[in-house]
Design a protein around this motif. Structure first.
Motif, short mmCIF file in Angstrom:
data_model
loop_
_atom_site.label_atom_id
_atom_site.label_comp_id
_atom_site.label_asym_id
_atom_site.label_seq_id
_atom_site.Cartn_x
_atom_site.Cartn_y
_atom_site.Cartn_z
N ILE A 1 0.84 -1.20 0.00
CA ILE A 1 0.00 0.00 0.00
C ILE A 1 0.87 1.25 0.00
O ILE A 1 0.63 2.21 -0.75
N ARG A 2 1.90 1.23 0.83
CA ARG A 2 2.81 2.39 0.86
C ARG A 2 3.48 2.59 -0.49
O ARG A 2 3.62 3.74 -0.96
N ASP B 1 -16.58 3.42 3.50
CA ASP B 1 -15.97 2.16 3.92
C ASP B 1 -15.91 1.24 2.71
O ASP B 1 -16.93 1.03 2.04
N ASP B 2 -14.71 0.70 2.42
CA ASP B 2 -14.65 -0.22 1.27
C ASP B 2 -15.21 -1.60 1.60
O ASP B 2 -15.33 -2.46 0.71
N LEU B 3 -15.53 -1.85 2.89
CA LEU B 3 -16.22 -3.05 3.36
C LEU B 3 -15.42 -4.34 3.23
O LEU B 3 -15.95 -5.42 3.47
N ALA B 4 -14.15 -4.24 2.88
CA ALA B 4 -13.36 -5.46 2.69
C ALA B 4 -13.21 -6.25 3.98
O ALA B 4 -13.20 -7.49 3.97
N ILE C 1 -15.36 -11.40 -5.23
CA ILE C 1 -15.91 -10.50 -4.21
C ILE C 1 -15.02 -9.27 -4.07
O ILE C 1 -15.51 -8.14 -3.96
N GLY C 2 -13.73 -9.47 -4.11
CA GLY C 2 -12.82 -8.35 -4.04
C GLY C 2 -13.04 -7.37 -5.17
O GLY C 2 -13.07 -6.15 -4.96
N GLN C 3 -13.22 -7.88 -6.38
CA GLN C 3 -13.44 -7.00 -7.53
C GLN C 3 -14.77 -6.28 -7.41
O GLN C 3 -14.89 -5.11 -7.78
N SER C 4 -15.78 -6.96 -6.86
CA SER C 4 -17.09 -6.29 -6.70
C SER C 4 -16.98 -5.15 -5.70
O SER C 4 -17.64 -4.11 -5.86
N LEU C 5 -16.17 -5.32 -4.66
CA LEU C 5 -15.98 -4.23 -3.69
C LEU C 5 -15.23 -3.07 -4.32
O LEU C 5 -15.55 -1.89 -4.06
N ILE C 6 -14.25 -3.37 -5.14
CA ILE C 6 -13.51 -2.32 -5.85
C ILE C 6 -14.46 -1.56 -6.76
O ILE C 6 -14.47 -0.32 -6.79
N ASN C 7 -15.29 -2.29 -7.52
CA ASN C 7 -16.23 -1.65 -8.44
C ASN C 7 -17.24 -0.78 -7.69
O ASN C 7 -17.59 0.32 -8.14
N PHE D 1 -6.36 -9.97 1.54
CA PHE D 1 -7.61 -9.61 0.87
C PHE D 1 -7.96 -8.15 1.08
O PHE D 1 -8.26 -7.43 0.11
N THR D 2 -7.95 -7.68 2.32
CA THR D 2 -8.31 -6.28 2.57
C THR D 2 -7.32 -5.33 1.90
O THR D 2 -7.71 -4.29 1.36
N SER D 3 -6.04 -5.69 1.93
CA SER D 3 -5.04 -4.86 1.26
C SER D 3 -5.24 -4.85 -0.24
O SER D 3 -5.08 -3.80 -0.90
N SER D 4 -5.62 -5.99 -0.81
CA SER D 4 -5.81 -6.06 -2.27
C SER D 4 -6.97 -5.19 -2.73
O SER D 4 -6.93 -4.63 -3.84
N VAL D 5 -8.00 -5.05 -1.89
CA VAL D 5 -9.14 -4.23 -2.28
C VAL D 5 -8.75 -2.76 -2.36
O VAL D 5 -9.04 -2.08 -3.36
N ILE D 6 -8.09 -2.24 -1.34
CA ILE D 6 -7.71 -0.83 -1.41
C ILE D 6 -6.63 -0.61 -2.46
O ILE D 6 -6.59 0.45 -3.12
N LEU D 7 -5.78 -1.61 -2.69
CA LEU D 7 -4.80 -1.48 -3.78
C LEU D 7 -5.52 -1.37 -5.12
O LEU D 7 -5.13 -0.57 -5.98
#
Length: 427
Positions: A154-155, A259-262, A272-278, A302-308
């Motif tokens: 993330i950084r 909240d990205d809800l991840a 599911i990760g892609q749906s949260l990103i979308n 998983f949570t890191s991948s969503v915000i990434l």
């Protein structure tokens, strides 16, 4: 024989008659008030890194906790400290045992305090300026050697985009990965407190709330040489009792409005990760004048991948996404830290403006006395030994804290001294 003019006797009488609330007298009859030590004293031992354990026993008797608790008890109204704790069930689940509306219990109806009251300050939950995104990440620092979707990833993405953010870190993770927190700090990111164990704080006693904050604060100070000004309650589990204690310890309570809800997902598939990103990219950026504080997590791959994924979308569409993306402290124009000059990395204020009389000082309700802050040297003490923790990285001189003085205290002493000097005479 020593004589004092009537005016001075009146001045001295007023000084002794107007002790601040909750003050005691020492053996000489002088007013004595509990103090909040900044930077914090180092504990004799750290609590367990097992986040299922509440902080109990001898860990609560450490001066780090007891001195801060005494200060809290001296400035927070008893009506708030006496709000009964929740009953802990499991994870984020508690049974709240008091009036959810009167105590502004956030999980019940997303209640936030928008103005200071008797014993607490206003919460931060959005950015006041239009078109501003206060970006923040909870629960780190973490390392994932398999997917590498973690705090460092993330950084790296933020650095690629020339963006700074706020990392609300958990003390039990900081003590295991201090170098990651130091890297975040050295890169110019804001560091905030997210407790030691990540337990819901309304289920903790007053003593345990203080311990959760102060142990995390001490770990952050050991890693960075800075004492944060911002605090986020785990799960948003906060009421006026928790709020008042955090404020008394010098913290600005930070909630969120997006909240990205991840972190809420039971199933963590790529779909599911892609749906949260979308979902996030289609709602967060639909209005270029919108302002918000976001909640994301760097606790699991998983949570890191969503915000990434969200950040990568922003990077690819920067021409159409006009939001200013910045740390929470910058978006609300408050100092990030208490022990660095100007309250930000390297002694440079990164907020839009800064008042030299308040930069780096704790914030208190107008109904409360200003804090008495004491200091203990210019660099972090050697950390206590902790068998499973990584060695703490040494701090450079640029991380040394600056001494703080209670506003008005020095001038009051000087005024009294000059008055005595002018009217004392020997007969």
């Amino acid at each position: 024989m020593l004589l004092l003019a009537p005016a001075v006797l009146t001045l001295l009488g007023a000084a002794t008659a107007t002790r601040l609330p909750h003050q005691a007298s020492n053996s000489h009859g002088l007013a004595k008030r509990a103090t909040l030590q900044i930077p914090p004293p180092m504990p004799a031992q750290w609590p367990s890194i097992d986040q299922t354990n509440f902080i109990t026993g001898n860990l609560l008797t450490d001066p780090l906790v007891q001195d801060a608790l005494a200060y809290v008890q001296s400035v927070v109204p008893a009506s708030l400290l006496n709000i009964p704790p929740s009953t802990f069930v499991s994870g984020a689940t508690v049974k709240y045992n008091s009036d959810v509306n009167a105590n502004c219990y956030w999980p019940y109806n997303l209640c936030v305090r928008t103005a200071a009251g008797n014993g607490y300050q206003a919460d931060v939950y959005t950015c006041p300026q239009p078109g501003t995104w206060g970006i923040s990440f909870d629960d780190g620092p973490t390392v994932d050697p398999v997917t590498h979707d973690d705090s460092a990833a993330i950084r790296a993405q933020l650095d690629k985009m020339n963006i700074k953010g706020t990392f609300f870190v958990v003390g039990s993770n900081v003590i295991q990965n201090p170098q990651i927190v130091l890297d975040e700090y050295n890169d110019g990111h804001q560091i905030g407190v997210h407790t030691w164990t990540h337990h819901p704080l309304t289920a903790c006693t007053n003593e345990q709330i203080v311990a959760e904050i102060k142990y995390a604060e001490a770990a952050i100070y050991n890693a960075t040489g800075q004492v944060p000004n911002f605090f986020r309650p785990p799960y948003g589990d906060i009421d006026d009792r928790v709020r008042a204690i955090a404020n008394a310890l010098g913290y600005t309570v930070t909630i969120w409005s997006q909240d990205d809800l991840a972190a809420d997902q039971d199933t963590t598939s790529a779909a599911i990760g892609q749906s949260l990103i979308n979902s996030a990219t289609s709602t967060w950026f639909s209005n270029s004048s919108a302002s918000f504080v976001s909640l994301s997590h760097d606790i699991t791959p998983f949570t890191s991948s969503v915000i990434l994924g969200i950040l990568q979308y922003v990077d690819a569409n920067r021409a159409s996404i006009k939001l200013d993306i910045e740390p929470v402290g910058t978006c609300v124009n408050k100092p990030w830290f208490r022990s660095g000059a100007g309250g930000s990395p390297g002694g440079t204020n990164t907020g839009r403006t800064s008042s030299p009389t308040t930069a780096g000082l704790p914030y208190f309700a107008s109904t409360q006395a200003a804090p008495v802050v004491t200091t203990t040297g210019s660099s972090p003490a050697a950390p206590p030994t902790y068998p499973t923790a990584l060695a703490l990285a040494p701090k450079s001189a640029s991380h040394a804290p600056t001494r703080l003085l209670e506003p008005g205290h020095a001038s009051s002493i000087l005024l009294l001294g000059l008055s005595l000097g002018l009217v004392i005479c020997w007969l």
